[in-house]
Write a protein that holds these residues in place. Sequence first.
Motif, short mmCIF file in Angstrom:
data_model
loop_
_atom_site.label_atom_id
_atom_site.label_comp_id
_atom_site.label_asym_id
_atom_site.label_seq_id
_atom_site.Cartn_x
_atom_site.Cartn_y
_atom_site.Cartn_z
N ASP A 94 0.85 -1.20 0.00
CA ASP A 94 0.00 0.00 0.00
C ASP A 94 0.89 1.25 0.00
O ASP A 94 1.02 1.94 1.00
N PHE A 95 1.47 1.52 -1.15
CA PHE A 95 2.42 2.63 -1.26
C PHE A 95 1.75 4.00 -1.15
O PHE A 95 2.36 4.95 -0.70
N THR A 96 0.49 4.07 -1.56
CA THR A 96 -0.24 5.34 -1.45
C THR A 96 -0.44 5.73 0.01
O THR A 96 -0.15 6.86 0.41
N SER A 97 -0.92 4.79 0.82
CA SER A 97 -1.11 5.08 2.25
C SER A 97 0.23 5.38 2.92
O SER A 97 0.31 6.27 3.77
N PHE A 98 1.26 4.65 2.54
CA PHE A 98 2.60 4.90 3.07
C PHE A 98 3.03 6.34 2.79
O PHE A 98 3.46 7.06 3.68
N ALA A 99 2.88 6.76 1.55
CA ALA A 99 3.32 8.11 1.16
C ALA A 99 2.49 9.19 1.86
O ALA A 99 3.05 10.15 2.40
N ILE A 100 1.18 9.02 1.85
CA ILE A 100 0.31 10.04 2.47
C ILE A 100 0.58 10.13 3.97
O ILE A 100 0.73 11.22 4.52
N TYR A 101 0.65 8.98 4.64
CA TYR A 101 0.86 8.94 6.09
C TYR A 101 2.21 9.53 6.47
O TYR A 101 2.31 10.33 7.41
N THR A 102 3.25 9.17 5.74
CA THR A 102 4.58 9.66 6.05
C THR A 102 4.70 11.16 5.81
O THR A 102 5.15 11.90 6.69
N ILE A 103 4.28 11.61 4.65
CA ILE A 103 4.40 13.03 4.33
C ILE A 103 3.51 13.87 5.25
O ILE A 103 3.96 14.88 5.79
N ALA A 104 2.28 13.44 5.45
CA ALA A 104 1.37 14.20 6.32
C ALA A 104 1.90 14.25 7.76
O ALA A 104 1.84 15.29 8.41
N SER A 105 2.45 13.15 8.25
CA SER A 105 2.97 13.12 9.61
C SER A 105 4.13 14.08 9.79
O SER A 105 4.19 14.84 10.77
N PHE A 106 5.07 14.06 8.85
CA PHE A 106 6.23 14.95 8.96
C PHE A 106 5.83 16.42 8.78
O PHE A 106 6.19 17.27 9.59
N VAL A 107 5.11 16.71 7.73
CA VAL A 107 4.76 18.10 7.44
C VAL A 107 3.87 18.68 8.54
O VAL A 107 4.16 19.75 9.09
N LEU A 108 2.81 17.98 8.90
CA LEU A 108 1.91 18.49 9.92
C LEU A 108 2.55 18.50 11.31
O LEU A 108 2.26 19.38 12.12
N GLY A 109 3.44 17.54 11.57
CA GLY A 109 4.16 17.53 12.85
C GLY A 109 5.05 18.75 12.99
O GLY A 109 5.06 19.42 14.03
N PHE A 110 5.81 19.07 11.95
CA PHE A 110 6.66 20.27 11.99
C PHE A 110 5.81 21.54 12.09
O PHE A 110 6.12 22.44 12.87
N LEU A 111 4.75 21.60 11.30
CA LEU A 111 3.88 22.77 11.37
C LEU A 111 3.23 22.92 12.75
O LEU A 111 3.07 24.04 13.23
N ALA A 112 2.90 21.81 13.38
CA ALA A 112 2.29 21.86 14.72
C ALA A 112 3.26 22.45 15.75
O ALA A 112 2.86 23.22 16.61
N VAL A 113 4.54 22.09 15.65
CA VAL A 113 5.53 22.68 16.56
C VAL A 113 5.60 24.18 16.36
O VAL A 113 5.54 24.95 17.33
N PHE A 114 5.71 24.61 15.13
CA PHE A 114 5.77 26.05 14.84
C PHE A 114 4.49 26.76 15.27
O PHE A 114 4.53 27.85 15.82
N TRP A 115 3.35 26.12 15.02
CA TRP A 115 2.07 26.69 15.40
C TRP A 115 1.97 26.82 16.91
O TRP A 115 1.52 27.86 17.44
N GLY A 116 2.39 25.79 17.63
CA GLY A 116 2.38 25.84 19.09
C GLY A 116 3.24 26.97 19.63
O GLY A 116 2.85 27.68 20.55
N MET A 117 4.41 27.16 19.04
CA MET A 117 5.29 28.26 19.47
C MET A 117 4.66 29.59 19.13
O MET A 117 4.75 30.55 19.90
N TYR A 118 4.02 29.67 17.98
CA TYR A 118 3.37 30.91 17.55
C TYR A 118 2.20 31.26 18.48
O TYR A 118 1.98 32.43 18.79
N LEU A 119 1.45 30.27 18.92
CA LEU A 119 0.27 30.51 19.76
C LEU A 119 0.60 31.19 21.08
O LEU A 119 -0.21 31.95 21.60
N VAL A 120 1.79 30.95 21.61
CA VAL A 120 2.14 31.54 22.91
C VAL A 120 2.86 32.88 22.78
O VAL A 120 3.15 33.51 23.78
N LYS A 121 3.12 33.32 21.56
CA LYS A 121 3.80 34.62 21.37
C LYS A 121 2.83 35.76 21.46
O LYS A 121 1.69 35.71 21.29
#
Length: 121
Positions: A94-121
């Motif tokens: 299931d290469f499609t699920s692999f690609a979507i899950y991996t890319i979404a996890s990394f991209v949204l995980g990084f964005l969540a860290v930045f968003w969390g830091m932004y929220l407290v500024k």
Amino acid sequence: MKNLLLVFIGGGFGSVLRFLIGKYLNSSASGIPYGTFAVNFIGSLLIGVIFGIVSKNNTLSHGQILLLATGFCGGFTTFSTFAYENHLFLRSGDFTSFAIYTIASFVLGFLAVFWGMYLVK
């Protein structure tokens, strides 16, 4: 010894909460690991908030950081389960699920860290 106890307590609470979320959100029918994705996103957001607070006004003590970031977030999030679930996607072809899950996890995980830091500024 106090530092180890703080990490232990935070990690225990984080691990139990991760287990419960995974139990209710991971779908054995579809095979999509919504629970793991959710805890990794929420944990990334939370660690962004924690370190955003620390960088903004340094109001958290070293012990609180150990309890919340190292302990709770460390026990709550899970890279090993994420890696194993990706292994299962690849093994089943299931290469499609692999690609979507991996890319979404990394991209949204990084964005969540930045968003969390932004929220407290």
